[in-house]
Design an enzyme around this catalytic site. Structure first.
Site, short mmCIF file in Angstrom:
data_model
loop_
_atom_site.label_atom_id
_atom_site.label_comp_id
_atom_site.label_asym_id
_atom_site.label_seq_id
_atom_site.Cartn_x
_atom_site.Cartn_y
_atom_site.Cartn_z
N ASN A 1 -10.59 1.90 3.09
CA ASN A 1 -10.34 2.06 1.64
C ASN A 1 -11.26 1.13 0.71
OD1 ASN A 1 -8.31 2.24 -0.59
ND2 ASN A 1 -8.14 -0.15 -0.36
N TRP B 1 -16.45 11.24 -12.53
CA TRP B 1 -15.59 11.05 -11.15
C TRP B 1 -15.09 12.26 -10.57
CZ3 TRP B 1 -10.31 12.22 -11.98
CH2 TRP B 1 -10.05 12.41 -13.51
N TRP C 1 -9.62 7.67 -7.62
CA TRP C 1 -10.84 8.13 -8.19
C TRP C 1 -10.71 7.67 -9.62
CZ3 TRP C 1 -15.85 9.06 -7.42
CH2 TRP C 1 -16.11 9.32 -5.99
N TRP D 1 -21.68 11.75 -19.06
CA TRP D 1 -21.90 11.85 -17.49
C TRP D 1 -23.26 12.57 -17.39
CZ3 TRP D 1 -18.49 8.63 -15.82
CH2 TRP D 1 -17.36 8.73 -16.20
N TRP E 1 1.94 1.78 -3.46
CA TRP E 1 0.78 2.42 -4.19
C TRP E 1 0.77 3.92 -4.09
CZ3 TRP E 1 -2.19 1.16 -8.03
CH2 TRP E 1 -2.42 -0.12 -8.51
N GLU F 1 0.94 -1.04 -0.02
CA GLU F 1 0.00 -0.04 0.14
C GLU F 1 0.79 1.24 0.12
OE1 GLU F 1 -3.08 -0.20 -0.67
OE2 GLU F 1 -2.77 -2.32 -0.48
P1 FAD Z 1 -3.27 1.58 5.36
O1 FAD Z 1 -3.94 0.27 4.70
O2 FAD Z 1 -2.93 1.32 6.66
O3 FAD Z 1 -2.18 1.92 4.34
C1 FAD Z 1 -0.90 2.67 4.78
C2 FAD Z 1 -0.72 3.77 4.03
O4 FAD Z 1 -0.48 3.45 2.52
C3 FAD Z 1 -2.06 4.74 3.92
O5 FAD Z 1 -2.07 5.42 5.02
C4 FAD Z 1 -1.50 5.64 2.79
O6 FAD Z 1 -0.66 6.57 3.19
C5 FAD Z 1 -1.13 4.45 1.95
N1 FAD Z 1 -2.06 4.09 1.04
C6 FAD Z 1 -2.94 2.90 1.37
N2 FAD Z 1 -3.61 2.81 0.32
C7 FAD Z 1 -3.23 3.26 -1.05
C8 FAD Z 1 -3.86 3.74 -2.33
N3 FAD Z 1 -4.64 3.00 -2.70
N4 FAD Z 1 -3.47 4.68 -2.85
C9 FAD Z 1 -2.54 5.51 -2.20
N5 FAD Z 1 -1.90 5.63 -1.10
C10 FAD Z 1 -2.35 4.29 -0.27
N6 FAD Z 1 -5.46 7.72 0.45
C11 FAD Z 1 -4.87 9.22 0.86
O7 FAD Z 1 -3.88 9.08 1.60
N7 FAD Z 1 -5.28 10.48 0.66
C12 FAD Z 1 -6.57 10.25 -0.20
O8 FAD Z 1 -7.16 11.55 -0.66
C13 FAD Z 1 -7.12 9.06 -0.70
N8 FAD Z 1 -8.37 9.41 -1.71
C14 FAD Z 1 -8.59 7.88 -2.10
C15 FAD Z 1 -9.88 7.98 -2.75
C16 FAD Z 1 -10.40 7.05 -3.33
C17 FAD Z 1 -11.52 6.75 -4.34
C18 FAD Z 1 -9.67 5.73 -3.22
C19 FAD Z 1 -10.18 4.17 -3.78
C20 FAD Z 1 -8.60 5.75 -2.33
C21 FAD Z 1 -8.17 6.74 -1.69
N9 FAD Z 1 -7.04 6.80 -0.88
C22 FAD Z 1 -6.50 7.80 -0.36
C23 FAD Z 1 -6.22 5.60 -0.67
C24 FAD Z 1 -6.70 4.64 0.63
O9 FAD Z 1 -7.95 4.54 0.41
C25 FAD Z 1 -6.08 5.45 2.06
O10 FAD Z 1 -4.87 5.81 1.84
C26 FAD Z 1 -6.21 4.44 3.09
O11 FAD Z 1 -7.70 4.00 3.26
C27 FAD Z 1 -5.94 5.13 4.52
O12 FAD Z 1 -6.12 4.21 5.40
P2 FAD Z 1 -4.87 3.72 6.54
O13 FAD Z 1 -3.94 4.93 6.54
O14 FAD Z 1 -5.27 3.03 7.55
O15 FAD Z 1 -4.44 2.76 5.20
#
Ligand code: FAD
Length: 474
Positions: A344, A362, A385, A309, A280, A277
């Site tokens: 997420n 979107w 998105w 849209w 990503w 993650e």
């Molecule tokens: P964990 O699962 O603990 O992951 C650890 C860290 O990895 C996160 O804190 C984050 O920094 C990074 N991360 C995890 N998943 C992703 C991912 N898919 N893409 C990029 N980084 C990731 N994340 C944001 O930080 N800011 C946003 O504005 C954001 N908008 C999103 C919008 C959509 C539509 C989707 C599908 C995902 C988005 N995410 C965003 C990614 C992800 O959902 C969140 O980072 C995550 O839910 C944060 O929770 P966590 O810290 O417990 O994640």
């Protein structure tokens, strides 16, 4: 000599590359500054709660720097252009020889920094650092020197680079000669719409580090089993800290590696799943630098811009307010609206619903998320998105359309999460919670909960037709 550190999205004193470099000369006078730009933030749709979180963290950084003999100045101006003007004058006034900052990768931020460097040339040396990433943008490329467009080969190459790199976390600066300083005034709040602090996310790097430590010690091994279940706190919840730089990805990586030394060898472990993650996060930032048009909300796949849209304000509002009649979507949106954080799996489900069930652009969802998220981050939000909308690189294919009812059944089987956010469904039994109106009809009960605003099966067919028409060029 005088060194100035310009703090932006790096609100911490440990493992802060710019701050560390500014302090490396023991004889230099070190100053720090933060510039609030409320008008620019509005343009970028920064959530008021993220601004309030920045404010709370800034106060802590100011205190920590003062204890080390580094004064943090504060200034407010409207936008980035004004910030450059002010900083140029400030550097002259303070006789700054060197300016240190950590890079931001969004297009306006990069242009701002370029302008500042031009303005200061001949007056002060500017030094930018790649601090908010494990590996700098442009450092993980294909054999022909291009950015990867597909995640899996990017990750492979990324891990290869990671094993070759020395990812160290830097210590906080030592106290400067002269000792502690009194703190100077930062206003009680930014000139921005107010927001209540969210107690689930206490400010300060100590709080972030504590959460990181306990997550890596106690939870990461179960990450793969738990990460998709919104009723369980199975993810780290570190995103608000990473988004504004209260925590660095190096600190995450090094802590994870300390707990799980086999991290890079065992790709089936929870620890690797979590690192995945973090990668990503890197992927979307690297992409944004390689394709700056992403910052202007252009789709990665051009033909998707022809999708017709629907401009349906009523439906958009129902989605925003958590009143679509699809319980998992509504619970997710209410979690977002009240806490600024969303799980997420739910971000994927609710984004897919807006785009593929309501056929709404979107970008309306991207912008609404940004306006609410505590962890709002342009690259991750745009990446998420565009993934959900099938407009991005390596996105879900357009014909893959989540069924919001079965997603709910799979990831919140007992409806525990749904009930938390939709108390009006408290009496609905577990096996009926995902389609409560069916149950209500059988029981001859009236629910204080909206009927589904669209029929999923029908909406799915219309969306497929709209994407296919766009693909054909119609
Ligand atoms: P964990 O699962 O603990 O992951 C650890 C860290 O990895 C996160 O804190 C984050 O920094 C990074 N991360 C995890 N998943 C992703 C991912 N898919 N893409 C990029 N980084 C990731 N994340 C944001 O930080 N800011 C946003 O504005 C954001 N908008 C999103 C919008 C959509 C539509 C989707 C599908 C995902 C988005 N995410 C965003 C990614 C992800 O959902 C969140 O980072 C995550 O839910 C944060 O929770 P966590 O810290 O417990 O994640």
């Amino acid at each position: 000599t005088t060194h100035l550190v310009w703090l932006r999205n790096d609100l911490r004193i440990t493992d802060n590359k710019a701050l560390h470099a500014a302090c490396s000369d023991p004889d230099a006078r070190v100053l720090a500054v933060f510039i609030a730009t409320p008008q620019q933030w509005r343009q970028h749709e920064m959530a008021p709660r993220q601004a309030a979180f920045i404010h709370a963290n800034l106060l802590q950084v100011q205190q920590a720097l003062a204890e080390r003999g580094i004064p943090l100045g504060y200034h407010q101006c409207d936008d980035f252009a004004a910030a450059v003007d002010w900083l140029t004058a400030y550097c002259a006034q303070q006789q700054v020889d060197r300016l240190f900052y950590n890079r931001q990768y969004e297009i306006n931020e990069r242009q701002r920094d370029q302008r500042l460097e031009q303005r200061l040339s001949g007056q002060a040396i500017c030094q930018g650092f790649d601090d908010s990433l494990l590996l700098p943008p442009g450092s993980v490329q294909t054999g022909s020197g291009e950015m990867y467009k597909i995640y899996t080969p990017f990750r492979k190459a990324f891990i290869q680079r990671l094993t070759e790199s020395d990812i160290q976390s830097l210590p906080a600066p030592k106290p400067r000669v002269g000792g502690a300083l009194p703190v100077t005034a930062i206003p009680e709040a930014f000139d921005y719409p107010p927001a209540e602090p969210n107690e689930d996310f206490p400010a300060g790097e100590e709080a972030a580090l504590q959460r990181l430590r306990s997550f890596c010690r106690e939870q990461v091994q179960d990450y793969l089993e738990q990460r998709d279940l919104p009723a369980i706190a199975g993810t780290s919840s570190l995103s608000p800290y990473l988004a504004i730089g209260v925590l660095s990805p190096r600190q995450c990586f090094n802590r994870l590696r300390a707990e799980c030394p086999q991290l890079l060898e065992n790709h089936d472990s929870g620890a690797f799943g979590w690192l995945n993650e973090l990668i990503w996060r890197e992927f979307y930032r690297h992409l944004m630098v390689a394709y700056p048009a992403l910052c202007k909300h252009r789709p990665f796949i051009e033909w998707t811009d022809r999708v017709r849209w629907q401009d349906n304000q009523e439906r958009l509002q129902a989605w925003q307010q958590g009143a679509t009649g699809y319980p998992i979507v509504d619970a997710a949106m209410r979690q977002l609206n009240s806490t600024g954080w969303m799980h997420n799996r739910l971000r994927m489900i609710s984004a897919s619903f807006l785009v593929k069930d309501l056929l709404i652009d979107w970008r309306a969802g991207e912008s609404y998320f940004m306006s609410q998220l505590l962890d709002g981050d342009l690259a991750a939000n745009n990446g998420g998105w565009q993934w959900a909308a099938s407009t991005g690189t390596d996105a879900a294919p357009y014909f893959r359309i989540f069924n919001p009812t079965t997603q709910g059944e799979r990831f919140d089987p007992q409806g525990t999460f749904i009930r938390k956010w939709l108390p009006e469904l408290a009496d609905v039994p577990d096996n009926a919670i995902h389609q409560p109106h069916r149950w209500a009809e059988q029981q001859q009960r009236v629910l204080d909960y909206p009927l589904p605003i669209v029929d999923h099966k029908q909406a799915r067919l219309e969306t497929l037709a709209a994407f296919e028409a766009a693909k054909r060029g119609e």
